[in-house]
Design an enzyme around this catalytic site. Structure first.
Site, PDB file in Angstrom:
ATOM      1  CB  THR C 126      41.290  49.191  42.896  1.00  0.00           C
ATOM      2  OG1 THR C 126      40.934  49.638  41.579  1.00  0.00           O
ATOM      3  CG2 THR C 126      41.320  47.683  42.866  1.00  0.00           C
ATOM      4  CB  ILE C 127      37.010  53.064  42.626  1.00  0.00           C
ATOM      5  CG1 ILE C 127      35.559  53.398  42.321  1.00  0.00           C
ATOM      6  CG2 ILE C 127      37.924  53.909  41.766  1.00  0.00           C
ATOM      7  CD1 ILE C 127      34.664  53.342  43.497  1.00  0.00           C
ATOM      8  CG  ASP C 128      40.059  52.934  38.482  1.00  0.00           C
ATOM      9  OD1 ASP C 128      38.973  53.531  38.485  1.00  0.00           O
ATOM     10  OD2 ASP C 128      41.156  53.525  38.466  1.00  0.00           O
ATOM     11  CD  GLU C 222      40.031  59.314  35.669  1.00  0.00           C
ATOM     12  OE1 GLU C 222      40.176  60.513  35.959  1.00  0.00           O
ATOM     13  OE2 GLU C 222      39.932  58.420  36.522  1.00  0.00           O
TER      14      GLU C 222
END
Lengths: 342, 342, 342, 342
Positions: C126-128, C222
């Site tokens: 997961t990039i997050d 975001e």
């Protein structure tokens, strides 16, 4: 001799490098002293200045931006502007000015020299590389490199997800950044302000790209526009910049491509990242040489000239000439790049 | 038409980008087919070839090195070399050759065209940027950028530890990489092969730098040499390259500076890191344009020419002319940089 | 033993590095063979597969994206999904699966193992960085580095023009990228999804920053949202994500700050640039170690587990546990960063 | 409270970031004032100090090196060292010290606290990552990233020329940088100080690599050594460090591999480039958090402790404990990497 220095217009990697070279050579070779005016023409207009010597410019070579600050102030549009500049120069005992800036900043310098007799030498600065008379301006190479690295990164996402990726780069009136970064990044189509694009052709390229290999990357200059009638706003009006200013051509393009081709499309707007930060080696070299030659022009009393790059030589050209025409991408050069479209 | 392509000499970021452009335009615009010869002139000499088409070159734009491999083989020094090349070209039905390389590789191409009638077009390649007739060669900008980033990193160590840092960069006969990266990196002195340096002057600059601010960074091209008599080897002999090849001029310089000034000095030899890896945006753009224009020269039957950059234009020059003179740093240009020494 | 491999969800730098390590160790140490399924769970669902052996994964370590492609297909939402997977695994003689993906992909793996008896091992992606049970996931460090370099570049523009610069980074539900890149980039305020922000406080920080030094940089995830009632849409409705999805929180924030403080504000939305391209050294190391340990878990028959980083150790945790809770920024950690706000 | 800060030992990216965080939080949250001592323990020993407040540390987050300078001075080895420190602290009204450094610097802090009652808190710093009690130290990630980028660049040269490329990285007693950059860069063999290497095995890997694909890259830590008897000096003596210090293990290895395998081999010694320059995002984050927690430890009066990273938490450990044992690469971890050798 006491020389004033100012930086006008949008910031650009390399501004500090110019000043460092000016001061270094001016002090060491010519025994000049320097004064930095703050925020472009606002500085001499309001007499807002700071000292500028070798310790001040030390360590600024790799720093983006400008230690003098910048603005778009035009003294010819200010009440009594020219008189106030003249007085402030006299007050600070400044004999000559080096103005580092784009079309507007240098236009003022040209006019001050020819009409008012204030001794100016110019250094060209435009991130968009759209000043004629010089092969390149510093900052442009950095912007292209930043955009190219971003495109490199987007390729892997395009590859993994079969999405159209639209990259909006700088370039309101000239497509140099789009052309160079698009070529260097391996874009599948490049759209520039110099030529209106046909959205149907763009969609054709997108579709042929999907067939040939993986997903396409579209590089679009912020000033690019579709053919008349293709940009229909929601309320029915066409080509209104009001809408474009809001969402940007990149976003419009992504939506349009998505609707017409049925492929998912995403936009990246690189924005100010392209104009900030440390200059590339090329830009540091160019900016440094511009600075060294600008102070030589001052020493030679060559007022009303601007330094410029021609091939690998730094030359001097009349300021007037340099600023009167925008340098844009020729149809031939754009056609040359077209072999990679689709 | 069937066109052979080969890459000779040391590798350089941008070789693949040239080939990609050649193939892309050759196939799409001119309907040519291509054959890649392996390892420079060894390929046509031994008939060692691989297919070269659009899928083969896809994705190679950002890749350093050369997918064809390289060598320094010279067919004029091989028994029956020319005849074997002629036969292998005939056997593979190759009508013309694009040779991408430096002085040696292009020298062979020039001779094959003029003496033997083999149809060759050249693309200049030298990481050192020392080919006359072209403003720049691809790979050079990348090497300068890599060296500049290394110098940037060394500044903080110089600053924190009050040590002299010597950086040895590429450049056996020409000091372009040293000059550009030294200027861009803010070096305190730059030593190039074109001018013998005086070790006492270098030590003077080192000492004045310590007084003015923090520790100095000395950039030295691998081919730079001190004045006659200054490099005394341990056994008493002077200037023997045997010793220099062993330890390198950078290491010699660091030891010498340490002994003479009493300041600690360390050397970094950048080596192959400068010539490998992904090309800079500038080099990708230049290599791509070289490729596009080389295939145009083939299409025009302009044999015995080489593409070259002059200003922002790609032009054609006779291969002979291009390779007969080394492009070196002029005394004026070196003098210009001297304002930053010390 | 024949092992299937698949990658699901959004792409992430390091996916190829995981596969390379899995295949390398699987072949050399355990004598396994491998099959790559295309586009996440769509691969085994539709029997779409490609060979996966040492030559296939060679050179993929530095490449972003995934050579297997990816998708968000969920077999439990497809008719007969589980049966089709079972059949395709049998048909291709695949004994076990390594699933590399986020919450969704791993959730499917957990269910297939526990409910259907298909032998799965998971690798978290997961990039997050919002998966609990692992200190970090690969790709996150690269995203933070890319965002930090962008912020570094924006500082000089902020400095030269006295503008507020808003940087929107990834992070829909967790603010890790914003927190880390904001701290590393020297942001003047960081806004994350975990805590609703007060636009008035943000404006206060902006104004105090202008007083203390130069212009502020605001990093916003975001998914960050203002306090209830602060986001008033033009037609009077509030907090509708419809509007936010259109223009983005970054753009909203810039406009709001501009209106409230009278200072010019600009937005940069980094977008997909954060998740593409070559992985950082940290991510390559982490992805490689995840791959080596995942194939060990297969060898040990440790089905239903996922590899995870705890400190500097790679451990195994139950898939169920790993995916049931989102890892978010704690109030304490956010408070710690707050010392740099304003 | 008035707190003194000093940085000792070799420089490391992130030192300034620690100080910035210390000062920022100390001033804003605890209302402390600060004094910076110059050049490690030399500062308090000789009373050489500079002011340290928020303006001083502004903008230093991305800057490598240390604005305080550094040295290896040990007050316990100086005449009257402890008394002089005590007096200088009293004279400058300094109540407590934050010492940022490695084994030596922190060893002094430990002794000053326990034996003399001077109130010290430590922040661990070692580019080699070889301090026990903390998962990572700042600077290490940057060094690994720099080395990995260099290895990336060398791959294309290895590929194009069929040469063995030897990369010598830092690591005198611990092979962490070699291990991490070797894994991240896709090296074909990694040699570390913890395990003597067998030159014959290395040559075997080199040869098998040439058969399998293209040319090998060998990463060697500067402290790595071959098996007893393998390093035979020209005059017949063995294993003498005299020779090694001259030419380096990398150069020795290249020559040896060349002689034994007949393949051309080249060496790159990365040197100080690894420890200078801007810190990676990870290192900025880690250094910042270390700084925030160090000033908390001062506030809590937790003297004689050092901040440390454990997982994602910053904890405190006794200084004594932290410095008494070198953290080296375990045989298991090295064995894990071995799957990629050859």
């Amino acid at each position: 001799m006491r020389v004033g220095v100012l930086t006008g217009g949008g910031d650009c990697p390399g501004l500090n490098a110019v000043m460092r070279a000016v001061v270094r050579k001016g002090v060491q070779r010519y025994d000049y002293s320097f004064l930095g005016f703050r925020d472009g023409w606002r500085g001499p207009l309001e007499g807002d200045a700071m000292p500028l010597d070798i310790p001040t410019v030390r360590g600024t070579l790799p720093r983006g931006g400008t230690i003098l600050g910048s603005s778009r102030t035009n003294p010819f549009k200010e009440e009594d502007g020219v008189r106030r500049i003249r007085e402030n120069l006299a007050k600070h005992e400044v004999d000559a000015l080096i103005a580092i800036g784009g079309e507007d900043t240098l236009g003022v310098a040209a006019k001050l020299t020819s009409e008012v007799g204030i001794k100016c030498v110019g250094v060209p600065k435009t991130i968009d590389n759209d000043l004629s008379a010089t092969d390149y301006t510093f900052g442009f190479d950095t912007a292209v490199q930043v955009a190219t690295e971003a495109i490199d990164r987007l390729h892997t996402t395009a590859e993994s997800h079969m999405r159209v990726l639209v990259v909006e780069v700088m370039g309101r009136h000239a497509g140099w950044i789009a052309l160079h970064s698009g070529l260097a990044g391996g874009a599948n189509c490049i759209l520039i302000p110099e030529q209106r694009f046909d959205i149907e052709k763009v969609c054709g390229w997108v579709e042929s790209r999907f067939k040939a290999s993986y997903a396409p990357i579209v590089v679009v200059a912020e000033g690019a526009m579709p053919l008349d009638g293709q940009m229909v706003l929601k309320d029915g009006s066409t080509d209104s910049f009001g809408h474009v200013r809001l969402s940007g051509i990149g976003e419009w393009l992504a939506k349009e491509v998505e609707q017409r081709t049925g492929k998912e499309a995403r936009t990246t707007v690189l924005g100010h990242v392209q104009r900030g930060g440390t200059p590339s080696a090329f830009d540091r070299w160019l900016a440094t040489r511009f600075g060294l030659h600008a102070i030589d022009a001052v020493h030679d009393g060559d007022w009303g000239t601007m330094v410029a790059l021609q091939g690998t030589d730094i030359v001097r050209v009349p300021l007037r000439e340099a600023t009167e025409k925008l340098k844009t991408v020729s149809p031939e050069l754009y056609e040359e790049a077209g072999v990679f479209f689709g």
